[in-house]
Write an enzyme that holds these catalytic residues in place. Sequence first.
Site, short mmCIF file in Angstrom:
data_model
loop_
_atom_site.label_atom_id
_atom_site.label_comp_id
_atom_site.label_asym_id
_atom_site.label_seq_id
_atom_site.Cartn_x
_atom_site.Cartn_y
_atom_site.Cartn_z
N ALA A 109 -92.46 -6.14 46.54
CA ALA A 109 -91.65 -7.00 45.66
C ALA A 109 -90.15 -6.78 45.86
N LEU A 110 -89.79 -5.79 46.70
CA LEU A 110 -88.37 -5.46 46.94
C LEU A 110 -87.61 -5.27 45.63
N ILE A 131 -97.63 -7.30 43.58
CA ILE A 131 -99.06 -6.99 43.54
C ILE A 131 -99.73 -7.67 42.34
N THR A 173 -96.15 -3.04 36.39
CA THR A 173 -96.54 -2.87 37.80
C THR A 173 -97.69 -1.88 37.96
N THR A 221 -100.66 10.54 41.88
CA THR A 221 -99.73 11.67 41.80
C THR A 221 -100.34 12.86 41.07
N ASP A 222 -99.82 14.04 41.35
CA ASP A 222 -100.27 15.24 40.61
C ASP A 222 -99.82 15.20 39.15
N GLU A 223 -98.84 14.33 38.83
CA GLU A 223 -98.29 14.32 37.46
C GLU A 223 -99.30 13.87 36.42
N TYR A 272 -94.16 7.23 33.03
CA TYR A 272 -94.55 7.06 34.43
C TYR A 272 -95.94 7.62 34.68
N LYS A 303 -99.54 5.81 35.73
CA LYS A 303 -100.32 6.14 36.94
C LYS A 303 -101.73 6.56 36.55
N TYR A 349 -81.33 19.74 35.77
CA TYR A 349 -81.80 19.56 34.40
C TYR A 349 -82.20 20.90 33.79
N PRO A 354 -86.20 14.63 28.86
CA PRO A 354 -87.13 14.74 27.72
C PRO A 354 -88.57 14.90 28.21
N GLY A 355 -89.29 15.85 27.62
CA GLY A 355 -90.70 16.04 27.99
C GLY A 355 -90.89 16.59 29.40
N HIS A 356 -89.86 17.23 29.94
CA HIS A 356 -89.84 17.69 31.34
C HIS A 356 -91.02 18.63 31.64
P1 NAD Z 1 -90.63 4.07 45.76
O1 NAD Z 1 -90.11 3.81 44.40
O2 NAD Z 1 -89.73 4.62 46.80
O3 NAD Z 1 -91.29 2.74 46.36
C1 NAD Z 1 -92.06 1.88 45.60
C2 NAD Z 1 -92.16 0.55 46.34
O4 NAD Z 1 -93.00 -0.33 45.58
C3 NAD Z 1 -90.82 -0.16 46.50
O5 NAD Z 1 -90.68 -0.65 47.81
C4 NAD Z 1 -90.89 -1.32 45.51
O6 NAD Z 1 -90.14 -2.46 45.92
C5 NAD Z 1 -92.38 -1.60 45.51
N1 NAD Z 1 -92.83 -2.27 44.30
C6 NAD Z 1 -92.52 -1.96 43.01
N2 NAD Z 1 -93.12 -2.81 42.16
C7 NAD Z 1 -93.85 -3.66 42.93
C8 NAD Z 1 -94.70 -4.75 42.64
N3 NAD Z 1 -94.93 -5.16 41.38
N4 NAD Z 1 -95.30 -5.41 43.68
C9 NAD Z 1 -95.08 -5.02 44.95
N5 NAD Z 1 -94.27 -4.01 45.27
C10 NAD Z 1 -93.67 -3.33 44.29
O7 NAD Z 1 -91.88 5.03 45.52
P2 NAD Z 1 -92.49 6.17 46.45
O8 NAD Z 1 -91.84 7.46 46.12
O9 NAD Z 1 -92.55 5.70 47.84
O10 NAD Z 1 -93.98 6.25 45.84
C11 NAD Z 1 -95.01 5.42 46.38
C12 NAD Z 1 -96.31 5.72 45.65
O11 NAD Z 1 -96.66 7.09 45.80
C13 NAD Z 1 -96.23 5.47 44.14
O12 NAD Z 1 -97.44 4.90 43.73
C14 NAD Z 1 -96.05 6.86 43.55
O13 NAD Z 1 -96.62 6.92 42.26
C15 NAD Z 1 -96.85 7.69 44.53
N6 NAD Z 1 -96.42 9.10 44.68
C16 NAD Z 1 -95.12 9.40 44.95
C17 NAD Z 1 -94.75 10.73 45.15
C18 NAD Z 1 -93.33 11.11 45.47
O14 NAD Z 1 -93.03 12.30 45.53
N7 NAD Z 1 -92.43 10.19 45.72
C19 NAD Z 1 -95.72 11.74 45.06
C20 NAD Z 1 -97.05 11.39 44.76
C21 NAD Z 1 -97.39 10.05 44.59
O1 DAU Z 2 -95.13 15.19 41.61
C1 DAU Z 2 -95.16 13.94 42.21
C2 DAU Z 2 -94.03 13.09 41.66
O2 DAU Z 2 -92.83 13.59 42.22
C3 DAU Z 2 -94.19 11.60 41.95
O3 DAU Z 2 -95.32 11.12 41.30
C4 DAU Z 2 -92.96 10.82 41.47
O4 DAU Z 2 -93.06 9.47 41.86
C5 DAU Z 2 -91.73 11.44 42.12
O5 DAU Z 2 -90.57 10.79 41.63
C6 DAU Z 2 -91.65 12.94 41.82
O6 DAU Z 2 -91.41 13.17 40.41
P1 DAU Z 2 -90.41 14.31 39.88
O7 DAU Z 2 -89.97 13.94 38.54
O8 DAU Z 2 -90.99 15.65 40.10
O9 DAU Z 2 -89.23 14.12 40.98
P2 DAU Z 2 -87.63 14.09 40.84
O10 DAU Z 2 -87.09 14.11 42.22
O11 DAU Z 2 -87.16 13.06 39.90
O12 DAU Z 2 -87.33 15.52 40.18
C7 DAU Z 2 -87.77 16.72 40.79
C8 DAU Z 2 -87.38 17.86 39.86
O13 DAU Z 2 -85.95 17.98 39.82
C9 DAU Z 2 -87.80 17.65 38.41
O14 DAU Z 2 -88.17 18.88 37.84
C10 DAU Z 2 -86.55 17.10 37.74
C11 DAU Z 2 -85.43 17.79 38.50
N1 DAU Z 2 -84.17 17.01 38.64
C12 DAU Z 2 -84.24 15.74 39.08
C13 DAU Z 2 -83.09 14.98 39.21
C14 DAU Z 2 -83.17 13.55 39.70
C15 DAU Z 2 -82.97 17.61 38.33
O15 DAU Z 2 -82.91 18.79 37.94
N2 DAU Z 2 -81.83 16.87 38.46
C16 DAU Z 2 -81.84 15.57 38.87
O16 DAU Z 2 -80.75 14.93 38.94
#
Ligand code: NAD
Ligand code: DAU
Length: 360
Positions: free
Chosen positions: A31-32, A57, A97, A128-130, A154, A158, A211, A300-302
């Site tokens: 969906a960009l 989607i 979404t 995700t593990d979350e 979030y 998921k 944080y 919040p809720g970290h």
């Molecule tokens: P991202 O935010 O970088 O990318 C998400 C993509 O989905 C974007 O290109 C966005 O345009 C697209 N999108 C959003 N809404 C949409 C919709 N309604 N229809 C079609 N496309 C849509 O995310 P990411 O970090 O690449 O994560 C990808 C997947 O992996 C997610 O499902 C996330 O929950 C999961 N995941 C991420 C991590 C991580 O560390 N980043 C870890 C475990 C699981």
């Molecule tokens: O565990 C998998 C998840 O990892 C995925 O499902 C999520 O899509 C992905 O975004 C990621 O979630 P986190 O919340 O763990 O990632 P984030 O990079 O946002 O933060 C990582 C850790 O760092 C978290 O404990 C919050 C902290 N943080 C994050 C930001 C952005 C900071 O301390 N300062 C910051 O500015």
Amino acid sequence: MITGGAGFIGANFAHYWLAQYPQDRVVVLDALTYAGNMASLAGCLELENFRFVHGDIGDQDLVETLLAEEGLDTVVNFAAESHVDRSIHGPDPFVTTNVVGTHSLLKAAKKVWLDGGGRPHRFHHVSTDEVYGSLTSEEPPFTETSPYAPNSPYSASKAASDHLVRAYHHTYGLEVTTSNCSNNYGPYQFPEKLIPLIILNLLEAKPLPIYGDGLNIRDWLYVEDHCRGIDLVLRKGRVGEVYNIGGNNEWRNIEIVRLVCSLVDERLAASESLRQRFPRSPVCQGHTAESLITFVKDRPGHDRRYAIDAAKSRNELEYAPLESFETGIRKTIDWYLANETWWRAVMNGSYRDWLEKQYA
Ligand code: NAD
Ligand code: DAU
């Protein structure tokens, strides 16, 4: 079909897949949103067996048409709203979404693959593990049977999508697999997430926001290892099963940030041309990057700690991460240093608005 294939992990997966299986027909549906970026697909867009479709989607008719007309037999669903902090400010798009959109995708897959008489297929859902909640420092890592206990909008969205995927298998016989992965890092990650945010703030001498007390723990995995893990689930995973994918690589946030600081300092100290490109960086100003570390209000809720037990993937699929953290983090820093055009383009007005709202 790779949904969300213009995002961080989806784009890495598209590159990975086309390198491994150059004959395959690949359709990316994205969906960009702010996190999706066509530039991340450079090198794929030109290929004859690759098609990019700008769409949602949640558009069931579009997905049905694509699955049928393109003769697609596999969906890998990455599409999601993915940033925890944004889900705290505004949960609605996460439900739209991640929950409703994934359900729409499941309905389309069921209609085309099952209701039309049944044909070989696989619906792989990327989670995700979350969803398992938060661990104390003493608790063992999450397994596939850990109870779901999501704590943010979030992770709750998921979790809901994971349940729908499971239900479509048990109720209708849709052939699904799900993978729950730990924190990814690597090329093309949107700079709202910790590692790219730190790298890019540092180059511009902006504060490095930590944080709370900085002692929260995450398990970091190089993105290509996640892609390899999903590939293994698709090829060897049992239908209806869930597989955890992780890096066995737990770090406190503050330690990660200190590591990135020292590696970027090292790279800049060794390169005159990098110092010319980033004159505001701490090394050029005579101090260390660590001096930019700033403790800010906690999320919040970290969740305190995530950790993955990937024994099932290891035993059943022979999954093992190949990239060490030492090499992966260096590669990631080098990628951001080499791809300034990519990250400058995504740091537009809406990105600056987000930073102002989040770090005010
Ligand atoms: P991202 O935010 O970088 O990318 C998400 C993509 O989905 C974007 O290109 C966005 O345009 C697209 N999108 C959003 N809404 C949409 C919709 N309604 N229809 C079609 N496309 C849509 O995310 P990411 O970090 O690449 O994560 C990808 C997947 O992996 C997610 O499902 C996330 O929950 C999961 N995941 C991420 C991590 C991580 O560390 N980043 C870890 C475990 C699981
Ligand atoms: O565990 C998998 C998840 O990892 C995925 O499902 C999520 O899509 C992905 O975004 C990621 O979630 P986190 O919340 O763990 O990632 P984030 O990079 O946002 O933060 C990582 C850790 O760092 C978290 O404990 C919050 C902290 N943080 C994050 C930001 C952005 C900071 O301390 N300062 C910051 O500015």
